[in-house]
Design a protein around this motif. Sequence first.
Motif, mmCIF file in Angstrom:
data_model
loop_
_atom_site.group_PDB
_atom_site.id
_atom_site.type_symbol
_atom_site.label_atom_id
_atom_site.label_comp_id
_atom_site.label_asym_id
_atom_site.label_seq_id
_atom_site.Cartn_x
_atom_site.Cartn_y
_atom_site.Cartn_z
ATOM 1 N N GLN A 123 0.856 -1.189 0.000
ATOM 2 C CA GLN A 123 0.000 0.000 0.000
ATOM 3 C C GLN A 123 0.892 1.239 0.000
ATOM 4 O O GLN A 123 2.118 1.126 -0.036
ATOM 5 N N SER A 124 0.271 2.404 0.049
ATOM 6 C CA SER A 124 1.039 3.654 -0.004
ATOM 7 C C SER A 124 1.881 3.821 1.260
ATOM 8 O O SER A 124 1.548 3.299 2.331
ATOM 9 N N ALA A 125 2.966 4.571 1.121
ATOM 10 C CA ALA A 125 3.855 4.829 2.256
ATOM 11 C C ALA A 125 3.113 5.558 3.380
ATOM 12 O O ALA A 125 3.358 5.308 4.570
ATOM 13 N N LYS A 126 2.182 6.415 2.997
ATOM 14 C CA LYS A 126 1.407 7.179 3.989
ATOM 15 C C LYS A 126 0.552 6.250 4.840
ATOM 16 O O LYS A 126 0.487 6.379 6.074
ATOM 17 N N LYS A 127 -0.100 5.277 4.184
ATOM 18 C CA LYS A 127 -0.934 4.332 4.922
ATOM 19 C C LYS A 127 -0.080 3.438 5.825
ATOM 20 O O LYS A 127 -0.440 3.143 6.961
ATOM 21 N N LYS A 128 1.048 2.988 5.306
ATOM 22 C CA LYS A 128 1.945 2.152 6.112
ATOM 23 C C LYS A 128 2.345 2.883 7.386
ATOM 24 O O LYS A 128 2.346 2.306 8.471
ATOM 25 N N GLU A 129 2.699 4.145 7.244
ATOM 26 C CA GLU A 129 3.125 4.939 8.396
ATOM 27 C C GLU A 129 1.982 5.105 9.389
ATOM 28 O O GLU A 129 2.179 5.045 10.614
ATOM 29 N N MET A 130 0.770 5.312 8.862
ATOM 30 C CA MET A 130 -0.396 5.460 9.732
ATOM 31 C C MET A 130 -0.617 4.188 10.556
ATOM 32 O O MET A 130 -0.826 4.232 11.767
#
Length: 374
Positions: A123-130
């Motif tokens: 998935q997107s890096a933003k979602k992973k971080e979330m």
Amino acid sequence: MNKRIRVLHVAEAAGGVERYLQTLFKYSDKKQVENILVCSQNYDYKKMKSLADRVIVLKMAHQIDPSADIKVEKTLRRIIKQLKPDIVYAHSSKAGALARIADLGLKNKVIYNPHGWAFNMQQSAKKKEMYKWVEKILAHFCDKIICISDAEKESALREKICKPEKLQVIYNGVDLEEIKNTIPKTRAELQIPEDAFVVGMVGRLSKQKAPDIFVKAAKLIKDKIPNAYFLMVGDGELRDQVEEMIHKFDLDSSFLITGWIDNPTAYMKVMNVGCLLSRWEGFGLVLPEYMACKVPIVATNVDAIPNIIEDGNNGLLVAKDNYEACALAVQRIYSDAYLKDKISNIGKNIVNEKYYIEKVNANTLAMYCSVCKE
């Protein structure tokens, strides 16, 4: 202990988590553990009711839905207060969040099993971080986090999800007795030619399990092995797309998609090769099931899979999304009887030693007792 340990399991995701719970409940020591399940509407209520001491169904959304999630949390909190469990055991990311928030301030112990970290998904890096930050925050509100593989524990340590002492590895296990007693499907009833070389895939038709890669590999396999036949055991949101690909490659007469079924091992026993081509994988319960059925394995070299499959020993590993490598691995097994027998026999020995449900239950009971004494 003088009384049974009352464990309230909370589960939203079906599929592999549901099968995990079925076997956990089936072999649970009912003199020592009382299993109560709060599950989503996607679960087989009748089957779970026959295995657990009590089953409560709550409508849960798989995706984040603030208004619906708040209602579930309020209901869960009411259930926890009413039933007063010794342990709340939350399974998978969504239920893990709901249960831990619902339990805030209450006196029972809390265990969480992610069954595969959400931040390891493609998935997107933003979602992973979330997802990482959600897990780090919620880790403060449980007593133990169960990892289903060494890779899962390594991921948690790498991302600093919690203190190392909060993590415990308890491998997934399969019901070897049930698999042994499962009557195989016949090729005649599945309308598969008797002389076919059957290449199978068991799993949800979803992005994670890469059914598109399986179909692309099937096209190459069919070109080299004319009597190859392909069996997909499962269903999912990508079924229409998969069927379009099958038709595009002119493979309609060599493919069977079963849809959801209750006894996947009955279909595994028809296979000459079993594939797990996941793009990410917390464990891959189908792997020890293949091994128990003595089905040679081709799987992707991602996450927990190389913890279970040693390349060239009890299976062949290929790179993620590499359908050409998958096709070549299947062809190797087809043409090399020695390799096929070696993989099958070693796999059967490994599952008998390491991945059986009685061992999972013994480790789980010991963990319950340890947590309750803390």
